[in-house]
Design an enzyme around this catalytic site. Structure first.
Site, short mmCIF file in Angstrom:
data_model
loop_
_atom_site.label_atom_id
_atom_site.label_comp_id
_atom_site.label_asym_id
_atom_site.label_seq_id
_atom_site.Cartn_x
_atom_site.Cartn_y
_atom_site.Cartn_z
N HIS A 102 0.81 -1.22 0.00
CA HIS A 102 0.00 0.00 0.00
C HIS A 102 0.84 1.27 0.00
O HIS A 102 0.32 2.35 -0.25
CB HIS A 102 -0.92 0.01 1.22
CG HIS A 102 -1.85 -1.16 1.29
ND1 HIS A 102 -1.62 -2.24 2.11
CD2 HIS A 102 -2.99 -1.43 0.62
CE1 HIS A 102 -2.59 -3.13 1.96
NE2 HIS A 102 -3.44 -2.66 1.06
N HIS A 128 6.83 6.05 5.84
CA HIS A 128 6.22 5.68 4.57
C HIS A 128 5.66 6.92 3.89
O HIS A 128 5.56 7.98 4.49
CB HIS A 128 5.15 4.59 4.74
CG HIS A 128 3.99 5.02 5.58
ND1 HIS A 128 3.90 4.79 6.93
CD2 HIS A 128 2.84 5.66 5.26
CE1 HIS A 128 2.76 5.27 7.40
NE2 HIS A 128 2.10 5.80 6.40
N HIS A 130 2.75 8.84 1.15
CA HIS A 130 1.44 8.88 0.49
C HIS A 130 1.49 9.91 -0.62
O HIS A 130 2.02 11.01 -0.45
CB HIS A 130 0.34 9.26 1.48
CG HIS A 130 0.11 8.26 2.56
ND1 HIS A 130 -0.77 7.22 2.44
CD2 HIS A 130 0.68 8.13 3.80
CE1 HIS A 130 -0.76 6.50 3.54
NE2 HIS A 130 0.11 7.03 4.39
N HIS A 147 4.94 10.00 6.51
CA HIS A 147 4.52 9.67 7.85
C HIS A 147 5.67 8.96 8.57
O HIS A 147 6.11 7.90 8.13
CB HIS A 147 3.29 8.76 7.84
CG HIS A 147 2.04 9.46 7.43
ND1 HIS A 147 0.87 8.78 7.12
CD2 HIS A 147 1.75 10.78 7.29
CE1 HIS A 147 -0.07 9.67 6.79
NE2 HIS A 147 0.45 10.88 6.89
N THR A 211 -4.45 5.86 9.45
CA THR A 211 -5.19 6.22 8.24
C THR A 211 -5.42 5.01 7.34
O THR A 211 -5.90 5.16 6.22
CB THR A 211 -4.45 7.31 7.45
OG1 THR A 211 -3.20 6.81 6.99
CG2 THR A 211 -4.23 8.55 8.31
N THR A 212 -5.07 3.84 7.83
CA THR A 212 -5.30 2.60 7.11
C THR A 212 -5.98 1.61 8.05
O THR A 212 -5.89 1.75 9.28
CB THR A 212 -3.98 1.98 6.62
OG1 THR A 212 -3.13 1.71 7.75
CG2 THR A 212 -3.26 2.90 5.66
#
Length: 268
Positions: A102, A128, A130, A147, A211-212
Site C-alpha cells: 500500500h 512511509h 502517500h 509519515h 489512516t489505514t
C-alpha cells in the site's frame, strides 16, 4: 498512514490437536487437526475494497466507519499559536526499504530518532509515503506526505506528518527515493532524519487514528506546518510505486487542533 503487519490490532493463530487412543489399546498415531488460517482482509484505495468499504471488509475494521476520532483531517490554513512543544533527538536511522502493498516504507530498528511529546519518549519505527497527501490544509492537498511512525515503550503511537511540495530535490531523501525505484532489491538505507525535517518545527497537533485499516484510534498526530520540497522526479518515483494511496479526510467532530513548537538536537 499505511502500516505493516506490526500496526494491525490482531494476530493469527494455528493450533494442532492430537488425539490419543484408549489406554488398553496400542497407541495409534492420528494426524493432527489444523484450524484454517484466516487471511487478512484485502483492502485498497479504490473500488469495492476502497475507503468507503473498509468497515465492511473485516469485523476488525469497524473503527474505519464507527470511529469518531479518525484521520486524516483538513487542517486550518494557519498553524494555531503554539501551546505545546516537542523535542527531537535525531541521528541517522538505518532500515530496509520495501513495498508494503500500500506504500513505500522504511522499517527502522527503533534507534534512529527519539521524539519527546508530553514528557513521553517515542522512537521512530518506520517511515512511509502517500501520494498525494492525506492531510489537507484549508481544503488543499499537498503533492505528497511522509509519515514517520513512532511508538513509546507501551506501544502507544505518535505519527509525525510532513507535507511535501514540488520544488527542489530533497538530498536527505535521495537514498529512500533511489531504493523506491527498484523495490525488488529491498535495499538497506541510512536516513538522516534531522535533514528530512523542515526548517520550522511549528506544527498542528490533534488526536486521531491510523489512516489505514484497522483505523485504530488514540494515535497522537503531529503534522509539520511548513512543508518540505521534493523534485517532480522524486515524487513521480513514489507515485510510480503507489499513486493515490491517500484516505479522504475525515470529520473533525468535537476535536480541537492545537499548535505546537519544537526543537531538534542532532545526536549523531
Amino acid at each position: 498512514m499505511s502500516a505493516r503487519s506490526w500496526l494491525t490490532a490482531s494476530a493469527l493463530t494455528v493450533a494442532a490437536v492430537t488425539l490419543v487412543g484408549c489406554a488398553q489399546a496400542a497407541p495409534a498415531e492420528t494426524a493432527p487437526t489444523e484450524r484454517p488460517v484466516t487471511e487478512p482482509a484485502h483492502w485498497s484505495y479504490d473500488g469495492d475494497s476502497g475507503p468507503e468499504s473498509w468497515a465492511g471488509l473485516d469485523d476488525a475494521f469497524q473503527a474505519c466507519e464507527a470511529g469518531t476520532d479518525q484521520s486524516p483531517i483538513d487542517l486550518p490554513a494557519a498553524v494555531p499559536a503554539p501551546s505545546t512543544s516537542i523535542e527531537l533527538s535525531a541521528e541517522e536511522a538505518e532500515g530496509d526499504v520495501f513495498d508494503s502493498g500500500h506504500a513505500v516504507e522504511i522499517e527502522t530498528d527503533g534507534e534512529g530518532e527519539i521524539l519527546t511529546f508530553a514528557d513521553d519518549d517515542y522512537s521512530l519505527q518506520q517511515l512511509h509515503a502517500h501520494v498525494p497527501s492525506e492531510h489537507t490544509v484549508a481544503g488543499q492537498p499537498a503533492a505528497a506526505e511522509l509519515h514517520l511512525v513512532h511508538a513509546d515503550a507501551d506501544g502507544n503511537l505518535l505519527v509525525l506528518g510532513i507535507l511535501v511540495t514540488e520544488g527542489a530535490a530533497s538530498d536527505a531523501l535521495t537514498p529512500f527515493i533511489e531504493a523506491a525505484s527498484h523495490l525488488a532489491d529491498e535495499d538497506e538505507v541510512t536516513l538522516d532524519v534531522a535533514a528530512v525535517l523542515p526548517a520550522s518545527l511549528e506544527n498542528y497537533e490533534y488526536s486521531g487514528s491510523l489512516t489505514t485499516p484497522p483505523c485504530t484510534e488514540d494515535v497522537q498526530w503531529v503534522v509539520m506546518g511548513t512543508p518540505i520540497s521534493m523534485s517532480a522526479e522524486q515524487i513521480d518515483t513514489l507515485a510510480g510505486a503507489h499513486d493515490h494511496n491517500a484516505r479522504p479526510t475525515q470529520p473533525l467532530g468535537d476535536r480541537t487542533v492545537v499548535g505546537g513548537a519544537g526543537e531538534v538536537e542532532i545526536t549523531g
